[in-house]
Design a protein around this motif. Sequence first.
Motif: not given
Length: 99
Positions: A2-7, A10, A13-14
């Motif tokens: 989920s952290q990879i997805y958010e980075n 989102d 955050k990207n």
Amino acid sequence: MSQIYENIMDSEKNPLMQLAVTQRFQMMVLLSTLWTVIFTASISVWFLYGVLWIGYIFMAVGLLLTPIIFQYAPKSRTLTYRDFPREDGTARYDDVWGA
């Protein structure tokens, strides 16, 4: 995971977070269109011709273009009058209306 997805997904955050909100939205729409075309073309080629390697080429192109967009989009940010505030702290132009 989920952290990879958010980075990636989102925009707060990207790497596009340095852009203005409208530019960030435009770049995210561009990326979503890119990946929609890639997946649609890959599946279409697979159903029509049964050839998988073309889908892999589409995926490779997408995997090359996404980091390029993430890397160069913040550097292409154009400065506006809002980046140069007045010395007395008063609002300029449409800032008066809260835009």
